[in-house]
Design a protein around this motif. Structure first.
Motif, PDB file in Angstrom:
ATOM      1  N   CYS A  56       0.848  -1.205   0.000  1.00  0.00           N
ATOM      2  CA  CYS A  56       0.000   0.000   0.000  1.00  0.00           C
ATOM      3  C   CYS A  56       0.885   1.257   0.000  1.00  0.00           C
ATOM      4  O   CYS A  56       1.875   1.324   0.724  1.00  0.00           O
ATOM      5  CB  CYS A  56      -0.894  -0.043   1.238  1.00  0.00           C
ATOM      6  N   ARG A  57       0.515   2.239  -0.813  1.00  0.00           N
ATOM      7  CA  ARG A  57       1.315   3.492  -0.892  1.00  0.00           C
ATOM      8  C   ARG A  57       1.483   4.144   0.483  1.00  0.00           C
ATOM      9  O   ARG A  57       2.518   4.743   0.770  1.00  0.00           O
ATOM     10  CB  ARG A  57       0.607   4.499  -1.817  1.00  0.00           C
ATOM     11  N   ARG A  58       0.446   4.030   1.284  1.00  0.00           N
ATOM     12  CA  ARG A  58       0.513   4.729   2.577  1.00  0.00           C
ATOM     13  C   ARG A  58       1.488   4.083   3.564  1.00  0.00           C
ATOM     14  O   ARG A  58       1.901   4.727   4.515  1.00  0.00           O
ATOM     15  CB  ARG A  58      -0.893   4.826   3.181  1.00  0.00           C
ATOM     16  N   ARG A  77      -3.878  -2.007   4.706  1.00  0.00           N
ATOM     17  CA  ARG A  77      -4.496  -1.589   3.443  1.00  0.00           C
ATOM     18  C   ARG A  77      -5.297  -0.324   3.717  1.00  0.00           C
ATOM     19  O   ARG A  77      -6.251  -0.355   4.508  1.00  0.00           O
ATOM     20  CB  ARG A  77      -5.446  -2.685   2.910  1.00  0.00           C
ATOM     21  N   CYS A  78      -4.905   0.763   3.054  1.00  0.00           N
ATOM     22  CA  CYS A  78      -5.597   2.030   3.302  1.00  0.00           C
ATOM     23  C   CYS A  78      -6.963   2.061   2.613  1.00  0.00           C
ATOM     24  O   CYS A  78      -7.863   2.773   3.028  1.00  0.00           O
ATOM     25  CB  CYS A  78      -4.740   3.203   2.869  1.00  0.00           C
ATOM     26  N   GLY A  79      -7.105   1.257   1.535  1.00  0.00           N
ATOM     27  CA  GLY A  79      -8.367   1.250   0.781  1.00  0.00           C
ATOM     28  C   GLY A  79      -8.565   2.523  -0.011  1.00  0.00           C
ATOM     29  O   GLY A  79      -9.664   2.802  -0.513  1.00  0.00           O
ATOM     30  N   PHE A  80      -7.488   3.291  -0.135  1.00  0.00           N
ATOM     31  CA  PHE A  80      -7.655   4.616  -0.749  1.00  0.00           C
ATOM     32  C   PHE A  80      -6.456   4.991  -1.625  1.00  0.00           C
ATOM     33  O   PHE A  80      -6.107   6.163  -1.737  1.00  0.00           O
ATOM     34  CB  PHE A  80      -7.832   5.636   0.391  1.00  0.00           C
ATOM     35  N   CYS A  81      -5.788   3.942  -2.201  1.00  0.00           N
ATOM     36  CA  CYS A  81      -4.676   4.234  -3.116  1.00  0.00           C
ATOM     37  C   CYS A  81      -4.756   3.272  -4.302  1.00  0.00           C
ATOM     38  O   CYS A  81      -5.570   2.336  -4.292  1.00  0.00           O
ATOM     39  CB  CYS A  81      -3.328   4.103  -2.407  1.00  0.00           C
ATOM     40  N   ASP A  82      -3.938   3.481  -5.311  1.00  0.00           N
ATOM     41  CA  ASP A  82      -4.027   2.670  -6.535  1.00  0.00           C
ATOM     42  C   ASP A  82      -3.591   1.229  -6.326  1.00  0.00           C
ATOM     43  O   ASP A  82      -3.936   0.353  -7.116  1.00  0.00           O
ATOM     44  CB  ASP A  82      -3.192   3.304  -7.649  1.00  0.00           C
TER      45      ASP A  82
HETATM   46 ZN   LIG Z   1      -3.381   1.779   0.088  1.00  0.00          ZN
END
Ligand SMILES: [Zn+2]
Length: 282
Positions: A56-58, A77-82
């Motif tokens: 995950c990017r975050r 898993r942030c659920g908010f990145c590509d």
């Molecule tokens: Zn993410």
């Protein structure tokens, strides 16, 4: 006339002093600043390629910008990145909050102390705990960020190399970090035992290339005791029929032969004297 020569000499002397002083001032800048700039680019590249191992990017971003006593694990898993949502059809309104993990946070808290001096055993132990607790990408982001401002920090270089090796697709980068650590370690006067820590990590990536670090002419192992260590290492690592083992055995034999030759040269005048003595007797 004498005064003119004296003035010229004085000017030459001042110029020499100025040139030397500038050299002393600028040399560290030329040596460290380009490395720091490259490190910044490497860190950006690392962030851009974090999708390669599905991180995950975050995790990387939080590794850089989170509070000093917190790290995010690779399971987050942030659920908010590509990476988390490749089609970018986000179902959340904002990124998921990572869970706190006391053991992982302890690693983050201890890191500044571990980076303040190079101490082999605690560093290896920190590395093992990081791997066990799935905190590799987060800690890697943090130590590589440290290298942007402190490019010759041996503990950070070691951790960056060892942690990169644990992330798929970063083997070349891992090897380069460890090579920098090895070369920098020599400059900083690190003991051969500590230098071998970088080597032992690097052989897991490219054994042949890493072994050449130890066989440098004039290096720590370029002596009789070192040569025996290298012969043993080559036999264990590559086998007794390997090119490395055979060449080192040959080097050892040639050196022994040279020693015998040197002894013979020292003995030669005495043999001559004896010979003359026998000639006189006969
Ligand atoms: Zn993410």
């Amino acid at each position: 006339m004498d005064r003119i020569i004296s003035a010229d000499n004085s000017r030459d002397f001042q110029e020499t002093i100025l040139t030397n002083a500038l050299h002393i001032l600028l040399e560290p800048i030329y040596e460290t600043v380009p490395r720091m700039r490259y490190q910044m680019l490497l860190n950006e590249l690392d962030y851009a390629s974090s999708d390669q191992d599905n991180t995950c990017r975050r995790v990387v971003i939080r590794g850089l910008f989170d509070s000093i006593d917190h790290l995010t694990t690779e399971n987050y898993r942030c659920g908010f990145c590509d990476v988390c949502v490749p089609d970018l059809k986000f179902k959340l309104e904002k990124a998921a909050i990572p869970l706190q993990d006391a053991q992982v946070d302890e690693i983050a808290e201890q890191l500044p102390d571990f980076l303040s001096e190079f101490d082999k055993k605690p560093l290896q132990e920190l590395l093992d705990r990081t791997i066990e607790n799935a905190a590799v990408p987060g800690l890697l982001a943090r130590v590589s960020n440290r290298l942007e401002g402190d490019s010759t920090n041996l503990a950070a270089l070691y951790l960056a190399g060892a942690l990169s090796r644990k992330r798929p697709g970063r083997e070349i980068l891992a090897f380069e970090y460890l090579k920098s650590a090895f070369n920098e370690g020599i400059k900083q006067g690190l003991s051969p035992d500590n230098l071998l820590l970088f080597y032992e990590e690097a052989v897991q990536v490219n054994a042949e290339k890493a072994f050449t670090w130890l066989t440098e002419v004039g290096g720590y192992w370029d002596n009789q005791e070192g040569l025996q260590f290298l012969i043993q290492e080559a036999a264990q690592r590559f086998g007794i029929d390997s090119k490395q083992h055979r060449i080192l055995l040959l080097v050892s034999q040639v050196r022994n032969f040279n020693d015998v030759g040197d002894d013979f040269i020292k003995l030669k005048p005495k043999i001559e004297t004896l010979k003359q003595g026998f000639e006189r007797l006969s």
